[in-house]
Design an enzyme around this catalytic site. Structure first.
Site, PDB file in Angstrom:
ATOM      1  N   HIS A  96       0.828  -1.217   0.000  1.00  0.00           N
ATOM      2  CA  HIS A  96       0.000   0.000   0.000  1.00  0.00           C
ATOM      3  C   HIS A  96       0.861   1.266   0.000  1.00  0.00           C
ATOM      4  O   HIS A  96       0.693   2.163   0.834  1.00  0.00           O
ATOM      5  CB  HIS A  96      -0.948   0.010   1.200  1.00  0.00           C
ATOM      6  CG  HIS A  96      -1.920  -1.142   1.215  1.00  0.00           C
ATOM      7  ND1 HIS A  96      -2.845  -1.360   0.219  1.00  0.00           N
ATOM      8  CD2 HIS A  96      -2.090  -2.157   2.110  1.00  0.00           C
ATOM      9  CE1 HIS A  96      -3.542  -2.450   0.490  1.00  0.00           C
ATOM     10  NE2 HIS A  96      -3.106  -2.955   1.623  1.00  0.00           N
ATOM     11  N   ASP A 271      -8.223   0.203   3.456  1.00  0.00           N
ATOM     12  CA  ASP A 271      -6.812  -0.124   3.209  1.00  0.00           C
ATOM     13  C   ASP A 271      -6.149   0.890   2.271  1.00  0.00           C
ATOM     14  O   ASP A 271      -4.937   1.105   2.313  1.00  0.00           O
ATOM     15  CB  ASP A 271      -6.685  -1.519   2.571  1.00  0.00           C
ATOM     16  CG  ASP A 271      -7.250  -2.609   3.446  1.00  0.00           C
ATOM     17  OD1 ASP A 271      -8.492  -2.718   3.491  1.00  0.00           O
ATOM     18  OD2 ASP A 271      -6.466  -3.337   4.078  1.00  0.00           O
TER      19      ASP A 271
END
Length: 318
Positions: A96, A271
């Site tokens: 991420h 997320d």
């Protein structure tokens, strides 16, 4: 090659980078696997199960990084873990980077690492295999989560999803038309919820209609439709993903304010920063908060709550 599996530092991360079956597969291919002691315990795997399949147990994270060419992790590395990374090492996990701290990105750039992000791996047919498979789990989790927090004693509207004779079902509005949206739609529709899906991709919306034999309502995700539909949602699920990018904010604070008190928001895009303006990351220990009178469930690693199933899926993919 030497492959290492670290014990995840995040208190709320219960999944393991590899299960004993995955170790067996790699060892049979001639690779060496180092597993940090306790890495699989939260997923139900003992150190003995790993050694039984040929892994070597090491006792510190420093040893894993020091001995391995490839390091497997689940949650993004923290600052301390980045300090342990070797130059030119290969890191595989959910990274991420689009929402990572600048200091972490700069540290990894200095070390010239190769990062393989599970969240952006894409096959030739454009399928995202990790999201496709974990999305099936997350979608089924939405059914459990929504049903739980709609209960009166949880502060919800006091409803069941499917309705009963003479009483209509709950209305679930799903924002997005990709992997997560399809999975959530399938699970909630199967429970009898009145399900509405809003997205921008006509082909994906058509696929959802075909998948559900026309039982789901599909609409374009315009501001007008989003504003109108959030007002009637008992459950609102944010499932908008753009691989490698921050999730766009689709639901504004004003839209959330217009929802009925006790309604439930599940932001599956948290997320990637979240697709609902009022969202902020929560944990499995404290999964919800009340914002504008609405219950928000915003756990980034939602599939970690079923760690054994999720670890098996991840290992198969890895």
């Amino acid at each position: 090659m030497n492959v290492g599996v670290i014990n995840e530092s995040s208190k709320i991360e219960n999944r393991a980078g590899l299960n004993p079956s995955g170790v067996s597969f790699l060892v049979e291919k001639g690779h060496t696997v180092y597993v940090q002691a306790g890495a699989g315990l939260k997923a139900g795997y003992t150190n003995e199960e790993y050694t039984g399949q040929g892994a070597s147990i090491v006792f510190t994270k420093e040893e894993v990084f020091g001995r391995s060419d490839i390091v497997l992790n689940i949650s993004p590395l923290n600052q301390d873990e980045c300090q342990l990374v070797k130059k030119d090492q290969i890191l595989m996990g959910f990274h991420h980077l689009a929402i990572a701290k600048k200091a972490i990105v700069e540290e990894l750039l200095k070390k010239n690492v190769i990062m393989i992000g599970y969240e952006i791996i894409q096959e030739e047919d454009e399928i995202l295999p990790f999201y496709e498979n974990l999305g099936e789990i997350a979608g089924q989790m939405c059914l459990v989560i929504a049903g739980h927090y709609l209960q009166t004693n949880q502060g919800g509207r006091g409803m069941i999803l499917g309705g009963v004779v003479s009483v209509p079902p709950a209305t679930v509005v799903v924002i997005g038309s990709g992997v997560l949206a399809r999975s959530a739609t399938r699970a909630l529709l199967g429970a009898g919820a009145h399900t509405i899906v809003l997205g921008h991709n006509m082909e994906r919306l058509r696929r959802i209609e075909e998948m559900t034999a026309g039982r789901v309502i599909t609409l374009m995700g315009s501001k007008y439709n989003l504003t109108r539909l959030t007002k009637v949602a008992d459950v609102l699920i944010g499932a908008v993903l753009r691989p490698g990018e921050r999730a766009p904010v689709m639901i504004t604070r004003e839209m959330v304010k217009a929802m009925r008190p006790g309604s439930v928001i599940i932001d599956l895009a948290i997320d990637h920063g979240g697709c609902i303006e009022t969202s902020r990351p929560t944990t499995l220990e404290h999964p919800v908060f009340i914002g504008e009178g609405i219950i928000h469930y915003c756990v980034p690693n939602i599939t970690s709550s079923v760690s054994r199933t999720s670890t098996k899926v991840l290992s198969n993919l890895v």
